[in-house]
Design an enzyme around this catalytic site. Sequence first.
Site, PDB file in Angstrom:
ATOM      1  CG  ASP A 499     137.160 -16.254 -21.366  1.00  0.00           C
ATOM      2  OD1 ASP A 499     137.479 -15.362 -22.082  1.00  0.00           O
ATOM      3  OD2 ASP A 499     135.763 -15.130 -21.389  1.00  0.00           O
ATOM      4  NE  ARG A 503     131.561 -15.007 -23.724  1.00  0.00           N
ATOM      5  CZ  ARG A 503     130.894 -16.112 -23.766  1.00  0.00           C
ATOM      6  NH1 ARG A 503     130.087 -16.634 -24.633  1.00  0.00           N
ATOM      7  NH2 ARG A 503     131.660 -16.260 -22.385  1.00  0.00           N
ATOM      8  CD  GLU A 504     134.027 -12.857 -21.561  1.00  0.00           C
ATOM      9  OE1 GLU A 504     133.864 -12.645 -20.577  1.00  0.00           O
ATOM     10  OE2 GLU A 504     132.384 -13.739 -22.110  1.00  0.00           O
ATOM     11  CG  ASP A 511     137.123 -19.768 -16.745  1.00  0.00           C
ATOM     12  OD1 ASP A 511     136.616 -19.120 -16.652  1.00  0.00           O
ATOM     13  OD2 ASP A 511     136.493 -20.114 -19.081  1.00  0.00           O
ATOM     14  CD  GLU A 803     130.515 -19.788 -22.821  1.00  0.00           C
ATOM     15  OE1 GLU A 803     130.493 -20.133 -23.631  1.00  0.00           O
ATOM     16  OE2 GLU A 803     130.871 -19.196 -21.825  1.00  0.00           O
ATOM     17  CG  HIS A 821     134.432 -21.567 -22.753  1.00  0.00           C
ATOM     18  ND1 HIS A 821     134.389 -20.287 -23.562  1.00  0.00           N
ATOM     19  CD2 HIS A 821     134.055 -20.935 -21.253  1.00  0.00           C
ATOM     20  CE1 HIS A 821     134.071 -19.724 -22.680  1.00  0.00           C
ATOM     21  NE2 HIS A 821     134.116 -19.241 -21.736  1.00  0.00           N
TER      22      HIS A 821
HETATM   23  C1  BGC Z   1     133.617 -16.778 -19.158  1.00  0.00           C
HETATM   24  C2  BGC Z   1     133.705 -17.882 -17.775  1.00  0.00           C
HETATM   25  C3  BGC Z   1     133.850 -17.087 -17.073  1.00  0.00           C
HETATM   26  C4  BGC Z   1     132.085 -16.634 -16.257  1.00  0.00           C
HETATM   27  C5  BGC Z   1     132.449 -15.961 -15.438  1.00  0.00           C
HETATM   28  C6  BGC Z   1     132.214 -16.145 -18.676  1.00  0.00           C
HETATM   29  O1  BGC Z   1     131.283 -15.110 -19.440  1.00  0.00           O
HETATM   30  O2  BGC Z   1     133.119 -17.133 -20.666  1.00  0.00           O
HETATM   31  O3  BGC Z   1     134.101 -18.992 -18.913  1.00  0.00           O
HETATM   32  O4  BGC Z   1     134.201 -17.849 -16.157  1.00  0.00           O
HETATM   33  O5  BGC Z   1     131.974 -15.728 -17.778  1.00  0.00           O
HETATM   34  O6  BGC Z   1     131.669 -16.844 -15.411  1.00  0.00           O
END
Ligand code: BGC
Length: 930
Positions: A499, A503-504, A511, A803, A821
């Site tokens: 994503d 952050r993640e 995505d 994002e 994103h």
């Molecule tokens: C992510 C998104 C992901 C979403 C779920 C977010 O925290 O970064 O891209 O699809 O959470 O809704």
Amino acid sequence: MSCRPEENRQIDHRERIGIMCEFRITDLKVEHQREVLGLDIAHPRFSWILKSEQKNTMQTAYQIVVKAGEETVWHSQVCKSSQSIEIEYAGKELKPMTVYLWQVTVWDNHGHCAVAESHWETGRFTELWQSLWVEPLQQPTEKIKQKPIHELMSEEEANHKKEERDYAEFFPAHYIRIPFKVKATAKTARIYATAHGIYQLYINGEPADDRRLAPEMTSYQSLLQYQVYDITDKLLPGENVIGLILSDGWWSGRVGLTGEACQYGSTIGYLLEGRIVYPDGEVEIISGEKGVSATGPICYSDLFVGERYDARLENPDWCKAGYDDTNWQPVIPKDYPTENVKAQYGEPVRPILSFQPTAVLTTPVGETVLDLGQNIAGYVSFTINAPAGLTIKLEHSEVLDENGNFLNNIIGVNKDQTDYYITKEGEQSYQPIFTYHGFRYVKISGWPGTPEKQAFTATVISSEMEDIGTFETSDERINRLQKNIWWSQVANTISIPTDCPQRERVGWTGDIMAFAPTMSFNRNAAAFLTRWLECCRIEQRSDGQIPIVVPYLEAYQNNGESHSSCGWSDAIVAVPWALYQAYGDEQVLRENYQAMLKWMAYVENQAETGKPDGYDTFDEVRKERQKYLWNTGFHFGDWLIPSLVLNNSDGKAMMQTATATMGIVAPAYYAFNTAKMAEIAETLGRTDDASYYRELNKKIRTAFIEEYVHEDGTLDANFQGIYIICLKNGLVTDEQRPKMIAHLRKMIAENNGCLDTGFLSILFLMDVLCENDCADVAYSLLFQEQCPSWLYQVKKGATTMWESWGAITPEDKVSSYSYNHYAFGCVGEWLYRVVGGLQAAAPGYKYIRIAPAVDCGLKSARTTLKTPYGLAGAEWKLENGTVELKVMIPANTTAEVQLPEQAIAVDSSLKIADGCCRIGSGTYQFTYQI
Ligand code: BGC
């Protein structure tokens, strides 16, 4: 038919000296890759590209011969076929760790013939490892349970926490030495290696290759990749040393949104086997169990948090013969499984680009900040001449705040993105190897004096896919948008489709569901996404659910029984379909078909058994209809609808988009997926399944319309995105359609001519408008510069896709959303396909349609794509109402060019009839007035 290999050699030679080559074969690939080293596929697929200077060239026949040494293991015989991709090996059983040479001969319709050769090497298949897993002596990482996703800390709390940490819970990377002797010059020498953690391999003090973050990220419980290294040329006579540096990585490091450690284990280790083959056939095995370990200058290195490197602790010769390792500890054998260990499939992560920062800034509060001029995923390296003992701190961020000061925009635990380097004496260089960051700005502290930008290099890392698509127009803003999409793709394809890179970094399925067609156009993502789909199948729950995140980290498994969401889990249907369309890869459909059926069966069951609020008050007819409506359970809905999240940096606002739309988006996506399933089943010759899904789709659509769509074409869920999904998926009657379109048009106008779409509607937005006589609206959305819009971001200086549409507000307030994103970049595919006009009329571009939108408001556009058959292109220019269109069609394909009646082909032998000109391979020009 005959064609001798010598003829082709002659052709190759003539080509080298510059004589035009008439007909030749290029891009020989096995399983989408060139000369792969270590492939554990029993029936690999071959493909090649034909190049010909002659128009209308088609392959008429091919022949493949595969040899292991002198032995022919497959002779396809001459096959009268134009197939040049996805031809499956059908010879004798392939042996492990063997080099196979393959030779392809091709004949065309002009009487030409060409031959070309390539090779690949098989992996270990089921060959047992002659080494156990081993671990260096270490302190296990503590699994500190972090707050669940929905309880994430506030911005203040998070930033406060970052300031005071001492990193005491982080441990040093391990250095491993495996000394061994060679008896004579080796014929071949390979290392097979993998790790719990991530590792970098060295041989005699040099990196074994430039790959990064091996063994990369997969669903380790069932698929842990090993890598194969060719070290033949790196061996020295006598004593040699294999070196390995080992760090936490995804295994035990801090990952995901919560930044939680130990998703797979708390201790790190490796599995390694060296294999030297001497000219007389003798095979010598080097076992990883022979390793000794110590710690060194990497005090810790965490993928997310960063690295601390103390150059004073370096042992420059640690990986060389003769180094005194008497104080090093023997590694400890472990009885861990090897059944999950399989050869890496797909291109490795590598540094793909390096450049210097554009500026060294002094911010208003006096910080020294490097500006790369580009938001990236990677790292910064530097050279410095310094006394020993200085601590240089590099903090990474994507944005500056509204005053131009450094801002760590990512809130949450373990999102430091900070590297520390402690100097040794003199001239020295540093580059982190086990961490990467998502950033454009780097705050430098502890540097003696003011740094020069020449001292720094930014390096971009990514899974090394081939760039295959280009798109350029007369409008620099659109070109920048396209670049931003490319950059976000590169930053989010580090081993898995992620994503965001800061952050993640997890494989959020929604995505990629939206972005896969664009990804497949920009770069060749065939192997990359095929591997990720394997992880989707591994992670599929026994009831059929495909998780929202793949690989499914434990930290994301906190929502009880529910692991899925509409639009997200549907990636199992959409991604294989995108790959099939882009690359003509039917196997990816077959491979994932059972998983699709299982997922759809789960959805069907949810629809049939789920009772929406108020069910008991429904009359019988309405109750009956609910069976076809997937309107229960949690879904992310049309995630991040701008009108619900703009001016609201609070994470809770994001959830509002889910709450507001999940009940309507899920039943709509149920229709979308059943229609897709019918097409997939049809493609695979599963006609019963195809009619089943077609029938089901009809019932869903009828139920949906009866339940939700009012006579005037509106819905209670009065969002742009919902109308878009409805219009795209036949969730509207013929009578309602014009009213719904008029309503949508009005909504967009009333929204200052701006879009208001989330993740699940944006992918249909432009097509829906163009297909429903609203192309003018689509074009005005494309050129819109007010927030929210694509060009608003560009105008605000974005160098990647954001994002949230308004991550930086019109008043320049900077939020804590991610600035990298790719989901909203899915418009990329529409740009190439509609504005550029290059379309796959048959899967894999075997049949191409050229139909550019010359009235879109641009003066020109040029699109090229290296299709599985070769380079295709469309270039158009509009001047004073005259369109000039140049078209390039690769050999072994045919095409249709859609043209107005008044069009003229420069080649007068071409016929234009019914607005269409059918052509074969070659380049063509057309001109017409509009
Ligand atoms: C992510 C998104 C992901 C979403 C779920 C977010 O925290 O970064 O891209 O699809 O959470 O809704």
